[in-house]
Design an enzyme around this catalytic site. Structure first.
Site, mmCIF file in Angstrom:
data_model
loop_
_atom_site.group_PDB
_atom_site.id
_atom_site.type_symbol
_atom_site.label_atom_id
_atom_site.label_comp_id
_atom_site.label_asym_id
_atom_site.label_seq_id
_atom_site.Cartn_x
_atom_site.Cartn_y
_atom_site.Cartn_z
ATOM 1 N N ILE A 18 -3.777 9.234 13.603
ATOM 2 C CA ILE A 18 -3.915 9.626 15.002
ATOM 3 C C ILE A 18 -3.500 11.073 15.206
ATOM 4 O O ILE A 18 -4.104 11.798 16.004
ATOM 5 C CB ILE A 18 -3.095 8.674 15.899
ATOM 6 C CG1 ILE A 18 -3.767 7.291 15.931
ATOM 7 C CG2 ILE A 18 -2.945 9.229 17.302
ATOM 8 C CD1 ILE A 18 -2.907 6.208 16.550
ATOM 9 N N ASN A 87 4.463 12.289 17.690
ATOM 10 C CA ASN A 87 3.595 11.235 17.183
ATOM 11 C C ASN A 87 4.096 10.600 15.889
ATOM 12 O O ASN A 87 3.670 9.506 15.542
ATOM 13 C CB ASN A 87 2.190 11.828 16.977
ATOM 14 C CG ASN A 87 1.254 10.897 16.239
ATOM 15 O OD1 ASN A 87 0.802 9.893 16.798
ATOM 16 N ND2 ASN A 87 0.967 11.208 14.980
ATOM 17 N N TYR A 150 10.499 -2.178 14.607
ATOM 18 C CA TYR A 150 9.484 -1.222 15.034
ATOM 19 C C TYR A 150 9.181 -1.376 16.524
ATOM 20 O O TYR A 150 9.124 -0.392 17.273
ATOM 21 C CB TYR A 150 8.211 -1.418 14.214
ATOM 22 C CG TYR A 150 7.054 -0.538 14.628
ATOM 23 C CD1 TYR A 150 6.915 0.741 14.104
ATOM 24 C CD2 TYR A 150 6.094 -0.996 15.529
ATOM 25 C CE1 TYR A 150 5.850 1.549 14.482
ATOM 26 C CE2 TYR A 150 5.025 -0.192 15.910
ATOM 27 C CZ TYR A 150 4.909 1.079 15.383
ATOM 28 O OH TYR A 150 3.856 1.875 15.761
ATOM 29 N N LYS A 154 9.518 1.284 19.911
ATOM 30 C CA LYS A 154 8.444 1.668 20.824
ATOM 31 C C LYS A 154 8.770 1.301 22.268
ATOM 32 O O LYS A 154 8.326 1.977 23.205
ATOM 33 C CB LYS A 154 7.121 1.038 20.373
ATOM 34 C CG LYS A 154 6.635 1.575 19.027
ATOM 35 C CD LYS A 154 6.499 3.098 19.029
ATOM 36 C CE LYS A 154 5.953 3.645 17.735
ATOM 37 N NZ LYS A 154 5.769 5.119 17.754
ATOM 38 N N THR A 185 -6.031 3.305 10.691
ATOM 39 C CA THR A 185 -5.399 4.410 9.980
ATOM 40 C C THR A 185 -4.940 3.917 8.620
ATOM 41 O O THR A 185 -4.694 2.714 8.422
ATOM 42 C CB THR A 185 -4.189 4.966 10.744
ATOM 43 O OG1 THR A 185 -3.153 3.974 10.780
ATOM 44 C CG2 THR A 185 -4.569 5.362 12.165
#
Length: 244
Positions: A18, A87, A150, A154, A185
């Site tokens: 990304i 990012n 994770y 976020k 990705t």
């Protein structure tokens, strides 16, 4: 299009996925982009592709000295930053009962500590009209088995945008979250596994994985003056995964 003409952008995690797709879109819309990432070979390839409107600095967002080198390069090269896209991210599966301190630290160091200081160290180079883009995730909104560390990082990113929008009152600098869903990705395919990830894409209302270029299109909107009345907000580019 030239929505980002003469703007200076910084993208961490910019060597692939990304981040690189966003760099392509930003350059196409007129920006000069500083890419930051850990893999020198990937950064070199990205700069070769992007041409004269890109420069790369190698380092880790979890290393504050590396971030200082990044911003020294931006200061020496252009003297300002109009767009900061925080990012860079990492993650690994670990179910409750198997989580180790190393799992926790590795993920929080990049996704939380790294993001905080990417933004904070960039602020002195920003001014009114500047845009900060934080890469979030659908996992910040959903329960995700074996992926709680994770996901928690976020969720923190989402609150940073809400809180920092208040801290930035009066500066004219905006901060928003860009939250992708399952996006094709190399990192995602490696972490999740190709078969499981394809199945996750099929489970979305749109029935497929996203392409990094589709996320980059939303990043360009947040980076541009088209989003001038947005701050503290979140845009999902997730095929509807977290929406229904």
């Amino acid at each position: 299009m030239d929505r980002l003409k003469n703007k200076v952008a910084i993208i961490t995690g910019g060597g692939s996925g990304i981040g690189l797709a966003s760099a392509r879109r930003f350059v196409a819309e007129g920006a000069f982009v500083y890419l930051f990432g850990r893999r020198q070979a990937a950064l070199d390839a990205a700069v070769q592709e992007l041409g004269d409107h890109a420069r790369a600095v190698a380092g880790s967002v979890s290393d504050l000295d590396d971030l200082d080198r990044l911003y020294a390069a931006v200061r020496d090269g252009h003297g300002r930053a109009d767009i900061v896209m925080a990012n860079a991210g990492t993650g690994a599966f670990a179910a409750l009962g198997t989580i180790t301190p190393e799992d926790y630290q590795a993920t929080f160091d990049v996704n939380v500590k790294g993001l905080v200081f990417t933004v904070q160290k960039g602020l002195p180079l920003m001014s009114a009209g500047g845009s900060i883009i934080l890469t979030g995730s659908t996992t910040g909104e959903m329960g995700t088995p074996q992926f709680s560390i994770y996901s928690a990082t976020k969720a923190a990113v989402r609150n940073f945008a809400r809180s920092w929008a208040q801290d930035l009152r009066g500066t004219g600098i905006r901060v928003n979250v860009l939250s992708p869903g399952p996006t094709r990705t190399d990192l995602a395919l490696k972490v999740v596994g190709a078969e499981a990830f394809e199945a996750l894409g099929s489970s979305t209302p749109l029935g497929r994985l996203g392409d990094p270029a589709e996320v980059a299109a939303a990043a360009a909107f947040l980076a541009s003056d088209d989003s001038s009345y947005m701050t503290g907000g979140e845009i999902f580019v997730d095929g509807g995964l977290a929406q229904v």
